[in-house]
Design a protein around this motif. Structure first.
Motif, PDB file in Angstrom:
ATOM      1  N   ALA A  80      26.798 -15.751 -28.790  1.00 53.64           N
ATOM      2  CA  ALA A  80      25.536 -16.502 -28.789  1.00 53.64           C
ATOM      3  C   ALA A  80      24.429 -15.558 -28.335  1.00 53.64           C
ATOM      4  O   ALA A  80      24.124 -15.458 -27.154  1.00 53.64           O
ATOM      5  CB  ALA A  80      25.638 -17.711 -27.870  1.00 53.64           C
ATOM      6  N   ASP A  81      23.845 -14.844 -29.284  1.00 60.21           N
ATOM      7  CA  ASP A  81      22.783 -13.893 -28.947  1.00 60.21           C
ATOM      8  C   ASP A  81      21.800 -13.768 -30.108  1.00 60.21           C
ATOM      9  O   ASP A  81      21.991 -14.359 -31.185  1.00 60.21           O
ATOM     10  CB  ASP A  81      23.358 -12.531 -28.546  1.00 60.21           C
ATOM     11  N   LYS A  86      20.147 -14.257 -35.996  1.00 62.67           N
ATOM     12  CA  LYS A  86      19.605 -13.728 -37.252  1.00 62.67           C
ATOM     13  C   LYS A  86      20.618 -13.854 -38.385  1.00 62.67           C
ATOM     14  O   LYS A  86      20.283 -14.245 -39.511  1.00 62.67           O
ATOM     15  CB  LYS A  86      19.216 -12.260 -37.084  1.00 62.67           C
ATOM     16  N   ILE A  87      21.879 -13.520 -38.072  1.00 63.19           N
ATOM     17  CA  ILE A  87      22.928 -13.615 -39.094  1.00 63.19           C
ATOM     18  C   ILE A  87      23.094 -15.062 -39.556  1.00 63.19           C
ATOM     19  O   ILE A  87      23.141 -15.345 -40.761  1.00 63.19           O
ATOM     20  CB  ILE A  87      24.263 -13.059 -38.548  1.00 63.19           C
ATOM     21  N   ALA A  88      23.176 -15.995 -38.587  1.00 66.62           N
ATOM     22  CA  ALA A  88      23.348 -17.407 -38.936  1.00 66.62           C
ATOM     23  C   ALA A  88      22.168 -17.913 -39.752  1.00 66.62           C
ATOM     24  O   ALA A  88      22.337 -18.612 -40.767  1.00 66.62           O
ATOM     25  CB  ALA A  88      23.512 -18.235 -37.660  1.00 66.62           C
ATOM     26  N   ASP A  89      20.970 -17.541 -39.342  1.00 61.71           N
ATOM     27  CA  ASP A  89      19.767 -17.998 -40.035  1.00 61.71           C
ATOM     28  C   ASP A  89      19.728 -17.494 -41.480  1.00 61.71           C
ATOM     29  O   ASP A  89      19.314 -18.206 -42.394  1.00 61.71           O
ATOM     30  CB  ASP A  89      18.531 -17.528 -39.270  1.00 61.71           C
ATOM     31  N   ALA A 140      22.341 -21.616 -24.414  1.00 59.51           N
ATOM     32  CA  ALA A 140      22.490 -20.469 -23.511  1.00 59.51           C
ATOM     33  C   ALA A 140      22.730 -19.232 -24.364  1.00 59.51           C
ATOM     34  O   ALA A 140      23.764 -19.107 -25.019  1.00 59.51           O
ATOM     35  CB  ALA A 140      23.652 -20.695 -22.553  1.00 59.51           C
ATOM     36  N   MET A 141      21.755 -18.327 -24.378  1.00 61.45           N
ATOM     37  CA  MET A 141      21.795 -17.157 -25.259  1.00 61.45           C
ATOM     38  C   MET A 141      21.582 -15.866 -24.481  1.00 61.45           C
ATOM     39  O   MET A 141      20.842 -15.849 -23.485  1.00 61.45           O
ATOM     40  CB  MET A 141      20.668 -17.245 -26.301  1.00 61.45           C
ATOM     41  N   THR A 142      22.206 -14.800 -24.948  1.00 62.67           N
ATOM     42  CA  THR A 142      21.844 -13.468 -24.479  1.00 62.67           C
ATOM     43  C   THR A 142      20.774 -12.968 -25.443  1.00 62.67           C
ATOM     44  O   THR A 142      21.043 -12.748 -26.623  1.00 62.67           O
ATOM     45  CB  THR A 142      23.056 -12.516 -24.471  1.00 62.67           C
ATOM     46  N   TRP A 143      19.547 -12.865 -24.935  1.00 63.76           N
ATOM     47  CA  TRP A 143      18.392 -12.580 -25.794  1.00 63.76           C
ATOM     48  C   TRP A 143      17.815 -11.218 -25.426  1.00 63.76           C
ATOM     49  O   TRP A 143      17.298 -11.038 -24.346  1.00 63.76           O
ATOM     50  CB  TRP A 143      17.347 -13.680 -25.622  1.00 63.76           C
TER      51      TRP A 143
END
Length: 416
Positions: A80-81, A86-89, A140-143
């Motif tokens: 979850a980052d 970007k890949i999912a989008d 909850a993301m690592t951004w």
């Protein structure tokens, strides 16, 4: 079992009007049969999954996988980052008007974030009872290397199919148990900050979380047998925890110092990256925090706790750790303004007995460790691939991961 959503919304004794955005929660075998009805108004539904979650869900959702568009993230290890967002989008069609998250925590975070960004709805189909975030309103993301809690969409419907999540690898289920048990310290942090500083607190939400905890504790010794009824109780408890977050509008009832430890390790600031599951890291964090809070309670009760002025940032520590990864300025921004700058030290000293009283609610650290071990949960640093020597540094550093006051952050004002 269809969950009565109405009991969680409306005017509360805390003075707040609780709002629940999920319309329907069904926990039962063959729950996915309801998906055709739930998606009936959608023109272009898209199933979001990865290779593992597709394999878990496909035998029970074949008609949907064969007839709906599928956005499957091809990588073996998905996180979850910002990279995987970007890949999912890119994989999800621009025509999508409904997303269906077929997966566990990571797939749900990616799906809910994209759904929020696009302003569309999503449906939750958990493939494992591994986290409590299925109905969360945040992701909850690592951004860009920093752990963030970002606004996201809650599902309009949860179809928790026992035939699917009940057959998940035990490691995933144990992770869910650990994530739930972490509420002991999260709730303690919340109550302490309410007692000390008048932070908003809802007894109804607190009781809801405790209900979830106690439901699972009652069947912990039977859980490993994989009895459907026990698995459904775990899923129900995890969803209750998520509804508690919806009711408050943030993760305060479900995330405290134990989660900050998990987030620090996920950011790999002081350690090499680890493939340990979220709940596994929370499990170890829970034990560390419970043990340390016991130390604080004993120190207060024996008169061995003194208040000291530790309100300023530990800049040397932050430069040596976050700075070494190029994240010093970011961690300062995350913590600005300083949560502890205006704390009255003399007032805090008079309230030490009240802190000790709150800490009496916590289970004994050794007993908690035994319960987790009996349920097959992770209990040591070694099991999550980290060096045990990192424990003390983790205790010092993790309160800076999130701008949220916890007793662990307040302990910087205490000399034990």
């Amino acid at each position: 079992m269809k969950v009565d959503i109405s009991r969680f919304s409306g005017k509360c004794s805390c003075g707040k009007e609780h709002a629940i955005t999920v319309d329907e929660i069904i926990i039962e075998p063959k729950a996915v049969k309801h998906l055709s009805r739930v998606a009936a108004g959608s023109v272009h539904p898209v199933i979001v999954c990865d290779k593992n979650t597709r394999a878990a869900a496909y035998p029970y959702m074949k008609e949907y996988f064969d007839n709906y568009e599928v956005a499957m993230i091809p990588e073996d290890s998905v996180h979850a980052d910002d990279h995987f967002v970007k890949i999912a989008d890119q994989l999800i069609s621009e025509k999508a008007d409904l997303l269906i998250a077929a997966g566990a925590g990571t797939i749900h975070d990616l799906t809910r974030y994209v759904a929020y960004q696009r302003g569309i709805s999503f449906v939750s189909v958990p493939t494992a009872a591994s986290v409590d975030g299925f109905v969360s309103v945040v992701a909850a993301m690592t951004w860009h290397g920093m752990k963030k809690t970002l606004p996201a969409a809650a599902p309009v419907c949860v179809l928790a199919d026992t035939d699917i999540f009940g057959k998940a690898p035990w490691r995933l289920t144990a992770s869910g148990i650990s994530d739930l048990m972490g509420k002991y310290t999260a709730l303690t942090d919340w109550r302490v900050c309410h007692v000390l500083f008048g932070e908003y607190f809802c007894q109804t939400v607190y009781d809801l979380e405790m209900e979830a905890l106690q439901e699972v504790e009652r069947v912990l010794d039977q859980m490993k047998k994989g009895e459907p009824e026990c698995m459904e109780k775990l899923m129900y408890a995890l969803l209750l925890s998520g509804l508690a977050m919806q009711m408050t509008g943030n993760s305060r009832p479900a995330s405290g110092a134990e989660h900050h430890m998990s987030h620090l390790w996920e950011m790999a600031i002081i350690n090499e990256p680890t493939e340990a599951l979220h709940g596994e890291k929370v499990s170890v964090g829970l034990l560390f925090v419970t043990e340390y809070y016991e130390k604080i309670r004993r120190a207060i009760e024996t008169g061995a706790c003194r208040i000291t002025d530790g309100r300023a940032y530990e800049t040397e520590l932050l430069q040596r750790t976050f700075g070494a990864k190029g994240k010093y300025e970011e961690v300062l921004r995350e913590n600005d303004p300083n949560l502890m700058a205006d704390i009255d030290l003399s007032d805090l000293e008079t309230k030490l007995p009240r802190i000790a009283k709150e800490l009496e609610r916590l289970p004994d650290a050794e007993e908690l460790k035994k319960k987790l071990a009996q349920a097959g949960c992770v209990t040591t640093m070694k099991e999550i691939g980290l060096d045990a020597d990192l424990k003390d540094l983790t205790l010092r550093l993790c309160p800076y991961v999130r701008r949220r006051l916890t007793l662990l952050r307040l302990s910087k004002l205490m000399q034990l």
